[in-house]
Design a protein around this motif. Sequence first.
Motif, PDB file in Angstrom:
ATOM      1  N   THR A 173      42.085  39.838  18.501  1.00 37.67           N
ATOM      2  CA  THR A 173      43.221  38.985  18.815  1.00 37.67           C
ATOM      3  C   THR A 173      42.724  37.932  19.806  1.00 37.67           C
ATOM      4  OG1 THR A 173      45.501  38.971  19.583  1.00 37.67           O
ATOM      5  CG2 THR A 173      44.069  40.611  20.596  1.00 37.67           C
ATOM      6  N   THR A 174      43.637  37.218  20.451  1.00 40.05           N
ATOM      7  CA  THR A 174      43.206  36.153  21.360  1.00 40.05           C
ATOM      8  C   THR A 174      43.774  36.390  22.753  1.00 40.05           C
ATOM      9  OG1 THR A 174      45.118  34.722  21.045  1.00 40.05           O
ATOM     10  CG2 THR A 174      43.313  34.510  19.431  1.00 40.05           C
ATOM     11  N   VAL A 175      43.113  35.781  23.733  1.00 42.02           N
ATOM     12  CA  VAL A 175      43.581  35.871  25.126  1.00 42.02           C
ATOM     13  C   VAL A 175      45.010  35.342  25.221  1.00 42.02           C
ATOM     14  CG1 VAL A 175      43.237  34.891  27.439  1.00 42.02           C
ATOM     15  CG2 VAL A 175      41.284  35.787  26.138  1.00 42.02           C
ATOM     16  N   ASN A 176      45.270  34.241  24.506  1.00 43.79           N
ATOM     17  CA  ASN A 176      46.611  33.655  24.579  1.00 43.79           C
ATOM     18  C   ASN A 176      47.686  34.597  24.043  1.00 43.79           C
ATOM     19  OD1 ASN A 176      46.132  31.257  25.872  1.00 43.79           O
ATOM     20  ND2 ASN A 176      45.462  30.242  23.988  1.00 43.79           N
ATOM     21  N   ILE A 177      47.362  35.297  22.988  1.00 44.57           N
ATOM     22  CA  ILE A 177      48.341  36.247  22.439  1.00 44.57           C
ATOM     23  C   ILE A 177      48.607  37.352  23.454  1.00 44.57           C
ATOM     24  CG2 ILE A 177      48.684  38.042  20.682  1.00 44.57           C
ATOM     25  CD1 ILE A 177      47.204  36.188  18.728  1.00 44.57           C
ATOM     26  N   LEU A 178      47.547  37.870  24.049  1.00 46.20           N
ATOM     27  CA  LEU A 178      47.730  38.947  25.036  1.00 46.20           C
ATOM     28  C   LEU A 178      48.516  38.452  26.246  1.00 46.20           C
ATOM     29  CD1 LEU A 178      44.291  40.799  24.962  1.00 46.20           C
ATOM     30  CD2 LEU A 178      46.406  41.326  23.734  1.00 46.20           C
ATOM     31  N   LYS A 179      48.213  37.230  26.663  1.00 46.42           N
ATOM     32  CA  LYS A 179      48.942  36.674  27.815  1.00 46.42           C
ATOM     33  C   LYS A 179      50.429  36.542  27.496  1.00 46.42           C
ATOM     34  CE  LYS A 179      47.037  33.175  30.155  1.00 46.42           C
ATOM     35  NZ  LYS A 179      46.284  31.916  30.350  1.00 46.42           N
ATOM     36  N   ALA A 180      50.720  36.010  26.304  1.00 45.01           N
ATOM     37  CA  ALA A 180      52.118  35.804  25.926  1.00 45.01           C
ATOM     38  C   ALA A 180      52.851  37.140  25.797  1.00 45.01           C
ATOM     39  CB  ALA A 180      52.199  35.037  24.611  1.00 45.01           C
ATOM     40  N   GLU A 181      52.180  38.100  25.176  1.00 53.30           N
ATOM     41  CA  GLU A 181      52.847  39.378  24.900  1.00 53.30           C
ATOM     42  C   GLU A 181      53.065  40.194  26.160  1.00 53.30           C
ATOM     43  OE1 GLU A 181      55.089  41.147  22.770  1.00 53.30           O
ATOM     44  OE2 GLU A 181      53.883  39.698  21.632  1.00 53.30           O
ATOM     45  N   ASN A 182      52.239  39.976  27.180  1.00 58.25           N
ATOM     46  CA  ASN A 182      52.310  40.799  28.387  1.00 58.25           C
ATOM     47  C   ASN A 182      52.749  40.014  29.612  1.00 58.25           C
ATOM     48  OD1 ASN A 182      51.059  43.573  27.517  1.00 58.25           O
ATOM     49  ND2 ASN A 182      49.798  41.990  26.556  1.00 58.25           N
ATOM     50  N   ASN A 183      53.245  38.797  29.386  1.00 60.95           N
ATOM     51  CA  ASN A 183      53.698  37.952  30.497  1.00 60.95           C
ATOM     52  C   ASN A 183      52.650  37.802  31.586  1.00 60.95           C
ATOM     53  OD1 ASN A 183      56.294  37.382  29.457  1.00 60.95           O
ATOM     54  ND2 ASN A 183      56.949  39.444  30.064  1.00 60.95           N
ATOM     55  N   ILE A 184      51.434  37.568  31.154  1.00 60.03           N
ATOM     56  CA  ILE A 184      50.351  37.372  32.121  1.00 60.03           C
ATOM     57  C   ILE A 184      50.167  35.875  32.311  1.00 60.03           C
ATOM     58  CG2 ILE A 184      47.864  37.637  32.508  1.00 60.03           C
ATOM     59  CD1 ILE A 184      48.071  40.192  30.728  1.00 60.03           C
ATOM     60  N   SER A 185      50.274  35.401  33.572  1.00 56.96           N
ATOM     61  CA  SER A 185      50.115  33.958  33.778  1.00 56.96           C
ATOM     62  C   SER A 185      48.667  33.633  34.127  1.00 56.96           C
ATOM     63  CB  SER A 185      51.071  33.455  34.861  1.00 56.96           C
ATOM     64  OG  SER A 185      51.006  34.304  35.974  1.00 56.96           O
ATOM     65  N   ASN A 186      47.997  34.534  34.825  1.00 53.82           N
ATOM     66  CA  ASN A 186      46.596  34.288  35.180  1.00 53.82           C
ATOM     67  C   ASN A 186      45.744  35.390  34.565  1.00 53.82           C
ATOM     68  OD1 ASN A 186      44.080  34.097  36.351  1.00 53.82           O
ATOM     69  ND2 ASN A 186      44.864  33.589  38.398  1.00 53.82           N
ATOM     70  N   GLU A 187      44.909  34.998  33.586  1.00 50.44           N
ATOM     71  CA  GLU A 187      44.155  36.012  32.854  1.00 50.44           C
ATOM     72  C   GLU A 187      43.140  36.749  33.729  1.00 50.44           C
ATOM     73  OE1 GLU A 187      42.787  32.720  30.380  1.00 50.44           O
ATOM     74  OE2 GLU A 187      40.834  33.719  30.375  1.00 50.44           O
ATOM     75  N   ASN A 188      42.809  36.193  34.913  1.00 54.76           N
ATOM     76  CA  ASN A 188      41.857  36.864  35.798  1.00 54.76           C
ATOM     77  C   ASN A 188      42.535  37.910  36.674  1.00 54.76           C
ATOM     78  OD1 ASN A 188      39.679  35.245  34.889  1.00 54.76           O
ATOM     79  ND2 ASN A 188      40.573  33.558  36.069  1.00 54.76           N
ATOM     80  N   LEU A 189      43.845  37.987  36.566  1.00 56.19           N
ATOM     81  CA  LEU A 189      44.581  38.924  37.411  1.00 56.19           C
ATOM     82  C   LEU A 189      45.141  40.082  36.594  1.00 56.19           C
ATOM     83  CD1 LEU A 189      46.521  36.710  40.003  1.00 56.19           C
ATOM     84  CD2 LEU A 189      44.508  38.131  40.353  1.00 56.19           C
ATOM     85  N   ILE A 190      44.256  40.834  35.943  1.00 55.43           N
ATOM     86  CA  ILE A 190      44.717  42.088  35.354  1.00 55.43           C
ATOM     87  C   ILE A 190      44.148  43.196  36.225  1.00 55.43           C
ATOM     88  CG2 ILE A 190      45.017  41.280  32.978  1.00 55.43           C
ATOM     89  CD1 ILE A 190      42.237  42.476  32.362  1.00 55.43           C
ATOM     90  N   ARG A 191      44.884  44.318  36.295  1.00 55.60           N
ATOM     91  CA  ARG A 191      44.431  45.363  37.210  1.00 55.60           C
ATOM     92  C   ARG A 191      44.173  46.668  36.475  1.00 55.60           C
ATOM     93  NH1 ARG A 191      48.981  47.991  37.479  1.00 55.60           N
ATOM     94  NH2 ARG A 191      50.841  46.788  36.976  1.00 55.60           N
TER      95      ARG A 191
END
Length: 250
Positions: A173-191
Amino acid sequence: MELVFSGYRISQSYGWKPFGSGLQFHQGIDLVKSHKSPVHAFTEGTVLYAGMGKTGTGLGNYGNVVFVKDKNGRGQLYAHLDSVAVKAGASIKKGQVIGYQGMTGQVTGSHLHYEVRKKTAPSYGWESDQVHSTLEPTAYLQNFYPQPAPATFTKYIVKAGDTLSQIANHYHTTVNILKAENNISNENLIRVGQVLRIPNAGNPVYYTVKSGDNLTEIAKNYYTTVNKLVSMNDIKNINLLQVGQKLRVK
Ligand SMILES: [Zn+2]
């Protein structure tokens, strides 16, 4: 399931109706908004006839009509119109105003009679056996557009050292899809320990843009949102879709 006749009151459904001491077949559905209100096309198609339905043509007694041949080769008849707003030969889009509700032809009051004929020729698909030459309009329209399988999700728990792009690659899949699906605004801030929803892992669905398409309509047809399409496809200007452009829709 889509509400195909939203905004209308159904004054008579399709099928056998009590009439006198027997039954009479109603070969379409009667829909009411208000007299002279605009009638929007339920689907796209090509107008084969627009104007007063002449006796003996298969359109007699229907008043002012618009008869549309659709992608399935069926004939969609909009009847008893006050006036028509399109011409024979025109390609129409879903939602386009094709005429105005009226009471022309054999009617007792202002309404839209909408009928789906299995064929468009001869006689615009009219046959004396209306039971077998017409289709029930509600189900027909509900099934007109492809209904994609409901989205499925895989869960992923973020581990130390993970990056969103690694996870995206892993699930095709793509980073953008994951960001959209998980409401992530900054992809470097996953924990670590964060649970990610991975939609339709490995099963992307694409749509090729056709002339006259817009994102709102495409989103509606694929049960998604304009925002998701924008994010999945890195669209910078939502008004600049190109015919032939491949859009990921799932
Ligand atoms: Zn009717």
